[in-house]
Write an enzyme that holds these catalytic residues in place. Structure first.
Site, PDB file in Angstrom:
ATOM      1  N   GLU A  36       0.919  -1.211  -0.169  1.00  0.00           N
ATOM      2  CA  GLU A  36       0.032   0.093  -0.031  1.00  0.00           C
ATOM      3  C   GLU A  36       0.979   1.342  -0.021  1.00  0.00           C
ATOM      4  OE1 GLU A  36      -2.925   0.148   3.312  1.00  0.00           O
ATOM      5  OE2 GLU A  36      -3.820  -1.673   2.403  1.00  0.00           O
TER       6      GLU A  36
ATOM      7  N   ASP B  22      -9.728  -0.026   0.288  1.00  0.00           N
ATOM      8  CA  ASP B  22      -9.036   0.771   1.548  1.00  0.00           C
ATOM      9  C   ASP B  22      -9.963   1.718   2.376  1.00  0.00           C
ATOM     10  OD1 ASP B  22      -6.261   0.851   2.343  1.00  0.00           O
ATOM     11  OD2 ASP B  22      -6.743   2.951   2.648  1.00  0.00           O
ATOM     12  N   SER B  23      -9.941   1.379   3.574  1.00  0.00           N
ATOM     13  CA  SER B  23     -10.796   1.839   4.532  1.00  0.00           C
ATOM     14  C   SER B  23     -10.337   2.371   5.714  1.00  0.00           C
ATOM     15  CB  SER B  23     -11.741   0.999   4.843  1.00  0.00           C
ATOM     16  OG  SER B  23     -11.293  -0.194   5.388  1.00  0.00           O
TER      17      SER B  23
ATOM     18  N   PHE C 297     -15.128  -6.097  13.675  1.00  0.00           N
ATOM     19  CA  PHE C 297     -13.528  -5.901  13.700  1.00  0.00           C
ATOM     20  C   PHE C 297     -13.025  -4.406  13.987  1.00  0.00           C
ATOM     21  CE2 PHE C 297     -12.152  -4.388   9.623  1.00  0.00           C
ATOM     22  CZ  PHE C 297     -13.279  -4.309   8.951  1.00  0.00           C
TER      23      PHE C 297
ATOM     24  N   PHE D 249     -12.082  -0.965  14.725  1.00  0.00           N
ATOM     25  CA  PHE D 249     -12.671  -0.050  15.481  1.00  0.00           C
ATOM     26  C   PHE D 249     -14.190  -0.030  15.887  1.00  0.00           C
ATOM     27  CE2 PHE D 249      -8.853   1.582  13.467  1.00  0.00           C
ATOM     28  CZ  PHE D 249      -8.035   1.881  14.466  1.00  0.00           C
TER      29      PHE D 249
ATOM     30  N   HIS E 117     -20.241   2.393   6.085  1.00  0.00           N
ATOM     31  CA  HIS E 117     -19.342   2.857   4.997  1.00  0.00           C
ATOM     32  C   HIS E 117     -19.120   1.843   3.841  1.00  0.00           C
ATOM     33  CE1 HIS E 117     -17.034   0.654   7.903  1.00  0.00           C
ATOM     34  NE2 HIS E 117     -15.893   0.914   7.099  1.00  0.00           N
TER      35      HIS E 117
HETATM   36  P1  ITT Z   1      -6.173  -5.101   3.352  1.00  0.00           P
HETATM   37  O1  ITT Z   1      -5.438  -3.817   3.123  1.00  0.00           O
HETATM   38  O2  ITT Z   1      -5.221  -6.243   3.002  1.00  0.00           O
HETATM   39  O3  ITT Z   1      -7.541  -5.116   2.707  1.00  0.00           O
HETATM   40  P2  ITT Z   1      -6.259  -4.042   6.049  1.00  0.00           P
HETATM   41  O4  ITT Z   1      -7.029  -4.436   7.263  1.00  0.00           O
HETATM   42  O5  ITT Z   1      -4.859  -3.663   6.075  1.00  0.00           O
HETATM   43  O6  ITT Z   1      -6.604  -5.124   4.994  1.00  0.00           O
HETATM   44  P3  ITT Z   1      -6.927  -1.129   5.162  1.00  0.00           P
HETATM   45  O7  ITT Z   1      -5.615  -1.067   4.863  1.00  0.00           O
HETATM   46  O8  ITT Z   1      -7.874  -0.806   4.263  1.00  0.00           O
HETATM   47  O9  ITT Z   1      -7.311  -2.915   5.424  1.00  0.00           O
HETATM   48  O10 ITT Z   1      -7.123  -0.841   6.788  1.00  0.00           O
HETATM   49  C1  ITT Z   1      -8.184  -0.517   7.389  1.00  0.00           C
HETATM   50  C2  ITT Z   1      -8.306  -0.546   8.865  1.00  0.00           C
HETATM   51  O11 ITT Z   1      -9.217   0.535   9.414  1.00  0.00           O
HETATM   52  C3  ITT Z   1      -8.847  -1.908   9.341  1.00  0.00           C
HETATM   53  O12 ITT Z   1      -7.354  -2.541   9.750  1.00  0.00           O
HETATM   54  C4  ITT Z   1      -9.275  -1.427  10.492  1.00  0.00           C
HETATM   55  O13 ITT Z   1      -8.461  -1.181  11.682  1.00  0.00           O
HETATM   56  C5  ITT Z   1     -10.135  -0.105  10.126  1.00  0.00           C
HETATM   57  N1  ITT Z   1     -11.422  -0.436   9.782  1.00  0.00           N
HETATM   58  C6  ITT Z   1     -11.666  -0.359   8.349  1.00  0.00           C
HETATM   59  N2  ITT Z   1     -12.983  -0.667   8.160  1.00  0.00           N
HETATM   60  C7  ITT Z   1     -13.374  -0.904   9.442  1.00  0.00           C
HETATM   61  C8  ITT Z   1     -14.764  -1.376   9.857  1.00  0.00           C
HETATM   62  O14 ITT Z   1     -15.798  -1.694   8.984  1.00  0.00           O
HETATM   63  N3  ITT Z   1     -14.755  -1.361  11.255  1.00  0.00           N
HETATM   64  C9  ITT Z   1     -13.811  -1.428  12.076  1.00  0.00           C
HETATM   65  N4  ITT Z   1     -12.596  -1.113  11.773  1.00  0.00           N
HETATM   66  C10 ITT Z   1     -12.410  -0.734  10.264  1.00  0.00           C
END
Ligand code: ITT
Length: 210
Positions: free
Chosen positions: A60, A89-90, A164, A166, A195
């Site tokens: 990333e 990405d989130s 999961f 937050f 979201h």
């Molecule tokens: P990938 O990049 O492999 O998809 P990741 O968990 O690292 O997996 P991100 O880089 O998008 O994903 O990180 C997003 C983080 O934001 C994620 O690890 C959570 O801590 C938080 N997050 C995102 N969406 C969430 C949700 O629906 N509920 C709670 N926390 C969330």
């Protein structure tokens, strides 16, 4: 990283109906569970795509916004993938913390977890925050993005065991009577307001037209 999948087409009874397989590339099994649940629950009659999980972490690129991270990551992945794929990405943005953790959500969660956010926020009155989700679809080598956001607030203490990240410290707003965190909701309930549910709806509407 390795690109392992080849195109996977399933022929149905009706030879004109061909299901195209779309790989959701993510190392986060919770994200896949939410996507899978959405696509399973949605009306699939006209859907020509199946979603499969490619459980793999990709590089990333760091950027100021979640949207930029998603676009940059998809662009870089598209140079090594030889079939259609999807990434997301989130993250969570806390207003009183001037936008933190935003694009750093994954790292912050892995290092200090939701307790770190509660500690940083202390007893501040302004507890407003929002989650952002950006899917980028690579279809026939063209990239298309779908965004969703949910506003809400950070709790004083964590509640709930579902979900999961937050989820235990975030209460979504805009739903009459909602006093529960995202971690107190089943996957389908969360998808209705989250979201990711919102960005997924846009993705679904796009795919159904294909
Ligand atoms: P990938 O990049 O492999 O998809 P990741 O968990 O690292 O997996 P991100 O880089 O998008 O994903 O990180 C997003 C983080 O934001 C994620 O690890 C959570 O801590 C938080 N997050 C995102 N969406 C969430 C949700 O629906 N509920 C709670 N926390 C969330």
């Amino acid at each position: 990283m390795k690109s392992v999948l080849t195109s996977d087409y399933k022929i149905l009874d009706n030879p004109r109906n061909v299901l195209r397989s779309l790989s959701f590339v993510t190392s986060n099994t919770h994200k896949f569970k939410e996507v899978n649940s959405y696509f399973t629950g949605a009306r699939l009659s006209n859907m020509k795509f199946t979603i499969n999980h490619l459980n793999q972490k990709y590089t990333e690129l760091q950027a100021d916004t979640i949207s930029e991270v998603a676009h940059a990551s998809a662009s870089s992945l598209s140079t090594i993938m030889n079939h259609d794929f999807l990434i997301e990405d989130s993250g969570i943005t806390v207003n009183r913390l001037n936008g933190f953790p935003g694009p750093y959500s994954s790292f912050v969660f892995q290092t200090v977890g939701w307790q770190g956010i509660l500690d940083l926020l202390g007893d501040q009155e302004d507890r407003s925050a929002f989650f952002t989700s950006v899917f980028v679809l690579s279809l026939d080598k063209k990239l298309v993005a779908f965004e969703g956001e949910v506003q809400g607030s950070i709790t004083i203490e964590a509640k709930g065991n579902f979900g999961f990240g937050f989820d235990p410290i975030f209460i979504p707003e805009g739903q009459t009577g909602f006093r529960t965190t995202l971690a107190e909701m089943e996957t389908d309930e969360k998808n209705e307001i989250s979201h990711r549910g919102k960005s997924l709806r846009k993705l679904f509407d796009f795919l159904i037209q294909k």
